[in-house]
Design a protein around this motif. Structure first.
Motif, short mmCIF file in Angstrom:
data_model
loop_
_atom_site.label_atom_id
_atom_site.label_comp_id
_atom_site.label_asym_id
_atom_site.label_seq_id
_atom_site.Cartn_x
_atom_site.Cartn_y
_atom_site.Cartn_z
N ARG A 258 42.17 46.77 41.54
CA ARG A 258 42.31 47.19 40.41
C ARG A 258 42.68 46.00 39.43
NH1 ARG A 258 48.69 46.44 40.39
NH2 ARG A 258 49.34 44.64 39.43
N LEU A 259 41.63 44.85 38.92
CA LEU A 259 41.63 43.95 38.09
C LEU A 259 39.75 44.83 37.30
CD1 LEU A 259 41.52 40.32 40.60
CD2 LEU A 259 43.28 42.33 38.96
N VAL A 260 39.32 45.17 37.74
CA VAL A 260 37.83 44.87 37.15
C VAL A 260 38.25 46.55 35.91
CG1 VAL A 260 35.41 46.11 36.80
CG2 VAL A 260 36.37 44.22 38.59
N ASP B 257 47.95 38.83 38.12
CA ASP B 257 47.77 37.96 39.33
C ASP B 257 47.03 36.53 38.97
OD1 ASP B 257 50.55 38.89 40.65
OD2 ASP B 257 48.85 40.29 41.16
N ASP B 258 47.32 35.27 39.19
CA ASP B 258 46.26 34.37 39.42
C ASP B 258 45.10 34.23 39.85
OD1 ASP B 258 47.13 33.23 36.25
OD2 ASP B 258 48.87 32.31 37.63
N LYS B 259 45.88 34.13 41.50
CA LYS B 259 44.75 34.16 42.15
C LYS B 259 45.14 35.34 43.49
CE LYS B 259 42.88 29.41 40.89
NZ LYS B 259 42.78 27.82 41.44
N PRO B 260 43.59 35.39 44.37
CA PRO B 260 44.07 36.11 45.48
C PRO B 260 45.71 35.68 46.23
CG PRO B 260 42.68 35.18 45.56
CD PRO B 260 43.17 35.34 44.37
N ALA B 261 45.54 34.37 46.65
CA ALA B 261 47.22 34.38 47.14
C ALA B 261 48.47 34.61 46.20
CB ALA B 261 47.20 32.56 47.27
N GLN C 269 27.65 42.81 40.59
CA GLN C 269 27.65 43.44 41.04
C GLN C 269 29.50 43.74 39.72
OE1 GLN C 269 27.92 46.18 44.08
NE2 GLN C 269 27.03 44.75 45.53
N ILE C 270 30.22 42.85 40.08
CA ILE C 270 31.34 43.31 39.31
C ILE C 270 31.42 42.46 37.94
CG2 ILE C 270 33.90 41.64 39.32
CD1 ILE C 270 33.79 43.54 41.59
#
Length: 437
Positions: free
Chosen positions: A17-19, A199-203, A141-142
């Motif tokens: 989703r993010l990369v 989204d700011d963080k995983p939570a 890797q990311i």
């Protein structure tokens, strides 16, 4: 390595989703920062800017960029990525588009300074953001995938910039004006999208299943606690530790090699081909960045698998320095191959480099420390074109390329010197227990 299947699934889902979106942002950032290289000849002739003024203006970006990096990252740490990344991209896009109004040296200087201030905080913000989402063992890797942004910006951006330069005369605008306008507005559009997408963080991630979200939050929290236990999570750790200065020196020397080539690559390729900068030169100039993308995929992944980040980073940067040196004064075919090695080396080394400070710092220290390293190191982008121009003017071309190659090899020595001061991995075994990280 991460062994929890639930955590593995969470990392894979976050990566998917993010990369790609972070990659898109970086493509536009690098393109708007470096597209001045494509406009160089036409821009100088139209705006009445000398070679020395071009070198100064290209580098001035990095002065304000460096000045605002730390406060920008501290603000992002407080208000969150979605708001702050939106602000950064919208403002830098508008300033980049405004480059179309450049008339003379003073307006060029002013806009480059404004562009640096607007973009400040983007890159260290992304590095910090990655620490919020991905465990240390996956970070190389990311970051390697994220660094695809630089070569992609040239693989796609080189032909795009070359094509836009050929719009000369359309609606009364010159080609370089079209280039700045379109590429700048693209960044602002993606910046608005970032507010709704990130989204700011995983939570906060409703797209993560509850069990995966819980596993990812717990893994990141465990790493942060380990960093705090070693005293590397407070603000003082970012400013009062000689290790940070060591990171700054390394990154400064890497950026010298990057921007000493980037700002001049299109005109260097044009000279090799005996043609003006346009679509054909843009297509050929994309070749080194294809090589860079391949290297950036495989080398950081190998470093994560073997734990040999330091030795592989040193070797990769050494290859870059050799490529820069060989590209000077050799036949066109040889010079182009050498530029492929140079670009592959100085792009692929950077995701491996960033595993060093992100392994060492946590909390607010990570926000400030990453920004400080990026800010001071990025001043290499100011010095590189000016040092190159001075060396060429003093000793004759291609002396500037030899000077840049020399600074790159000093960077290799600085990376090797990291060996005696390795730190424990947050929440894991000491670094010295595995590889040469």
């Amino acid at each position: 390595m991460v062994s929890n299947p639930t955590l593995e699934r969470a990392v894979a889902r976050a990566r998917l989703r993010l990369v790609p979106f972070l990659l898109l942002m970086y493509v536009l950032a690098f393109l708007d920062r470096a597209n001045i290289g494509f406009a160089k000849d036409a821009f100088q002739a139209s705006a009445g800017i000398s070679a020395a003024a071009y070198a100064l203006g290209a580098g001035l970006f990095f002065l304000t960029y460096a000045a605002f990096e730390v406060p920008s990252n501290l603000i992002m740490h407080r208000v969150g990525a979605k708001i702050w990344m939106c602000r950064i991209m919208v403002t830098w896009g508008l300033v980049s588009a405004a480059m179309m109004f450049t008339q003379g040296e003073m307006s060029f200087y002013a806009l480059r300074l404004l562009l640096g201030a607007a973009e400040a905080g983007f890159f260290p913000g992304v590095i910090l953001y990655v620490t919020y989402w991905f465990p240390q063992e996956k970070r190389g890797q990311i970051l390697g995938l994220f660094y695809f942004g630089a070569p992609i910006s040239f693989i796609l951006g080189s032909p795009l910039s070359g094509l836009l330069l050929e719009f000369h005369g359309a609606w009364g605008l010159e080609g370089w004006q079209w280039m700045f306008l379109i590429e700048g507005l693209l960044a602002s559009i993606v910046g608005i999208w970032a507010f709704w997408y990130l989204d700011d963080k995983p939570a906060d991630a409703k797209w993560l299943p509850a069990d995966e979200r819980k596993a990812l939050v717990a893994a990141i929290a465990t790493e942060e606690k380990a960093k705090e236990s070693h005293g590397h999570a407070g603000l003082k750790a970012a400013f009062a530790n000689p290790r940070i200065l060591h990171f700054v020196v390394i990154y400064f020397l890497i950026q010298m090699s990057v921007y000493g080539v980037v700002f001049y690559l299109p005109t260097q390729v044009a000279a090799l081909l005996g043609k003006k900068v346009g679509l054909e030169v843009g297509l050929v100039a994309a070749i080194p960045w294809i090589c860079a993308m391949a290297a950036t995929y495989f080398i950081p992944r190998l470093a994560d698998q073997t734990g040999k980040h330091r030795s592989l980073a040193a070797l990769t940067l050494a290859v870059s320095g050799a490529g820069i040196a060989v590209s000077a004064g050799t036949p066109p075919a040889v010079a182009l191959v050498a530029l492929c090695f140079a670009a592959a080396g100085f792009i692929a080394v950077q995701p491996m480099f960033w595993t060093f400070p992100t392994r060492y710092l946590g909390g607010v220290a990570a926000a400030a420390g990453i920004a400080l390293v990026n800010a001071m190191g990025a001043l290499g982008g100011f010095f590189a074109p000016n040092v190159k121009n001075w060396a060429d003017a003093t000793f004759g071309a291609p002396a500037g390329l030899y000077v840049l190659a020399a600074t790159t090899f000093i960077g290799v020595l600085a990376i090797l010197a990291l060996g005696a001061a390795r730190q424990p991995v947050a929440g894991a075994t000491p670094v010295t227990a595995r590889g040469d990280r």
